[in-house]
Motif scaffolding. Sequence first.
Motif, mmCIF file in Angstrom:
data_model
loop_
_atom_site.group_PDB
_atom_site.id
_atom_site.type_symbol
_atom_site.label_atom_id
_atom_site.label_comp_id
_atom_site.label_asym_id
_atom_site.label_seq_id
_atom_site.Cartn_x
_atom_site.Cartn_y
_atom_site.Cartn_z
ATOM 1 N N PHE A 91 -22.228 -35.748 15.210
ATOM 2 C CA PHE A 91 -21.343 -35.075 16.152
ATOM 3 C C PHE A 91 -20.171 -34.401 15.457
ATOM 4 N N ASP A 92 -19.727 -33.324 16.070
ATOM 5 C CA ASP A 92 -18.384 -32.806 15.862
ATOM 6 C C ASP A 92 -17.435 -33.742 16.612
ATOM 7 N N TRP A 93 -16.142 -33.682 16.316
ATOM 8 C CA TRP A 93 -15.164 -34.551 16.968
ATOM 9 C C TRP A 93 -14.353 -33.786 18.005
ATOM 10 N N ASP A 94 -13.473 -32.885 17.554
ATOM 11 C CA ASP A 94 -12.572 -32.184 18.464
ATOM 12 C C ASP A 94 -13.332 -31.219 19.366
ATOM 13 N N GLY A 95 -13.160 -31.384 20.666
ATOM 14 C CA GLY A 95 -13.807 -30.515 21.630
ATOM 15 C C GLY A 95 -15.199 -30.956 22.010
ATOM 16 N N THR A 96 -15.792 -31.842 21.223
ATOM 17 C CA THR A 96 -17.125 -32.360 21.518
ATOM 18 C C THR A 96 -17.037 -33.782 22.053
ATOM 19 N N LEU A 97 -16.353 -34.640 21.306
ATOM 20 C CA LEU A 97 -16.131 -36.017 21.751
ATOM 21 C C LEU A 97 -14.684 -36.246 22.202
ATOM 22 N N LEU A 98 -13.762 -35.494 21.611
ATOM 23 C CA LEU A 98 -12.334 -35.657 21.920
ATOM 24 C C LEU A 98 -11.812 -34.438 22.664
ATOM 25 N N ASP A 99 -11.131 -34.680 23.776
ATOM 26 C CA ASP A 99 -10.567 -33.602 24.587
ATOM 27 C C ASP A 99 -9.193 -33.230 24.025
ATOM 28 N N SER A 100 -9.209 -32.484 22.937
ATOM 29 C CA SER A 100 -7.985 -32.266 22.162
ATOM 30 C C SER A 100 -7.445 -30.843 22.220
ATOM 31 N N TYR A 101 -8.002 -29.997 23.094
ATOM 32 C CA TYR A 101 -7.559 -28.604 23.086
ATOM 33 C C TYR A 101 -6.085 -28.453 23.462
ATOM 34 N N ALA A 102 -5.615 -29.199 24.446
ATOM 35 C CA ALA A 102 -4.213 -29.068 24.853
ATOM 36 C C ALA A 102 -3.281 -29.405 23.695
ATOM 37 N N ALA A 103 -3.583 -30.497 22.993
ATOM 38 C CA ALA A 103 -2.756 -30.892 21.850
ATOM 39 C C ALA A 103 -2.876 -29.877 20.720
ATOM 40 N N ASP A 104 -4.091 -29.445 20.448
ATOM 41 C CA ASP A 104 -4.347 -28.518 19.349
ATOM 42 C C ASP A 104 -3.661 -27.177 19.586
ATOM 43 N N SER A 105 -3.836 -26.625 20.780
ATOM 44 C CA SER A 105 -3.262 -25.308 21.070
ATOM 45 C C SER A 105 -1.739 -25.366 21.127
ATOM 46 N N ALA A 106 -1.185 -26.446 21.683
ATOM 47 C CA ALA A 106 0.277 -26.580 21.716
ATOM 48 C C ALA A 106 0.841 -26.650 20.306
ATOM 49 N N ALA A 107 0.150 -27.373 19.428
ATOM 50 C CA ALA A 107 0.595 -27.462 18.037
ATOM 51 C C ALA A 107 0.503 -26.110 17.348
ATOM 52 N N TYR A 108 -0.545 -25.356 17.638
ATOM 53 C CA TYR A 108 -0.669 -24.009 17.078
ATOM 54 C C TYR A 108 0.475 -23.111 17.562
ATOM 55 N N LEU A 109 0.746 -23.119 18.858
ATOM 56 C CA LEU A 109 1.784 -22.244 19.388
ATOM 57 C C LEU A 109 3.153 -22.582 18.800
ATOM 58 N N ALA A 110 3.422 -23.873 18.630
ATOM 59 C CA ALA A 110 4.687 -24.285 18.014
ATOM 60 C C ALA A 110 4.748 -23.821 16.563
ATOM 61 N N MET A 111 3.626 -23.942 15.870
ATOM 62 C CA MET A 111 3.572 -23.506 14.478
ATOM 63 C C MET A 111 3.770 -21.990 14.385
ATOM 64 N N TYR A 155 1.385 -31.796 16.733
ATOM 65 C CA TYR A 155 0.208 -32.460 17.305
ATOM 66 C C TYR A 155 0.499 -33.926 17.563
ATOM 67 N N ALA A 156 1.295 -34.538 16.703
ATOM 68 C CA ALA A 156 1.587 -35.971 16.811
ATOM 69 C C ALA A 156 2.324 -36.329 18.094
ATOM 70 N N GLN A 157 2.860 -35.334 18.793
ATOM 71 C CA GLN A 157 3.563 -35.589 20.047
ATOM 72 C C GLN A 157 2.588 -35.815 21.213
ATOM 73 N N TYR A 158 1.307 -35.585 20.975
ATOM 74 C CA TYR A 158 0.314 -35.661 22.042
ATOM 75 C C TYR A 158 -0.644 -36.827 21.794
ATOM 76 N N ASN A 159 -1.330 -37.211 22.842
ATOM 77 C CA ASN A 159 -2.258 -38.340 22.770
ATOM 78 C C ASN A 159 -3.571 -37.957 23.454
ATOM 79 N N PRO A 160 -4.384 -37.112 22.816
ATOM 80 C CA PRO A 160 -5.628 -36.668 23.454
ATOM 81 C C PRO A 160 -6.587 -37.828 23.703
ATOM 82 N N GLN A 161 -7.367 -37.680 24.766
ATOM 83 C CA GLN A 161 -8.308 -38.716 25.167
ATOM 84 C C GLN A 161 -9.742 -38.259 24.944
ATOM 85 N N LEU A 162 -10.663 -39.179 25.051
ATOM 86 C CA LEU A 162 -12.074 -38.852 24.902
ATOM 87 C C LEU A 162 -12.537 -37.963 26.049
ATOM 88 N N MET A 163 -13.525 -37.135 25.771
ATOM 89 C CA MET A 163 -14.151 -36.353 26.826
ATOM 90 C C MET A 163 -14.794 -37.302 27.823
#
Length: 217
Positions: A14-34, A80-88
């Motif tokens: 498996f892939d992890w992010d977006g496949t097993l982990l619902d991490s888009y909100a955390a990922d995109s927020a971290a990108y926008l801040a960066m 990213y560390a400010q967020y706590n993504p959950q499993l899909m």
Amino acid sequence: MRSASNGNLHGVLFDWDGTLLDSYAADSAAYLAMFREMGIPWGLEELARHYSPNWYRVYRAAKLPRSRWDEADRVWRRNYAQYNPQLMAGVRRVLACLTRRHRLGLVTSGDRDRVVRQLRAFRLTRLFSARVCSGDTPHKKPHPAPLRLALRQMSLEPSACVYVGDSPEDLEMARRAGVRAIAVLGPFPTEQRLRAARPELLLQSIGELPDALRNWK
């Protein structure tokens, strides 16, 4: 090395992010801040257009100088560390079902420290016979090296395995490694490019995977 006979699958990776982990909100927020901190005038539209699990491709598209990549990495991780993504939804049920019939592996572009911490938090570490993360090989997705490393760690032939991911880079990596691939739609902005990559099988959600594998030929 164990290979598949009569179409049987021995390994599901498996892939992890977006496949097993619902991490888009955390990922995109971290990108926008960066982007803001780096002075890059990008929003979600630009990120969606250029998104890749190989974040250096995003940096290149944003014309971020190579000399600032390490700084951008640090800024992204801090935010990213400010967020706590959950499993899909349905992931625990899917993994519990599959582990009874197949050996499981993980091949992700995510940083090892972060992914290992998340696996421990979700108590999933022992489910995966191989856990290949960013930095474990000199090359990133879509290069086949990460998937090939996982196959060696699991002592499995490519023909005995399937890879499950949510991006066209996942499909390309699998194909280059000689592994059949299943695409699953997730929260990341990859659907249009994923469909254009013509996966052998496209699932609407990870919850459909056990039934799909029962009918896999």
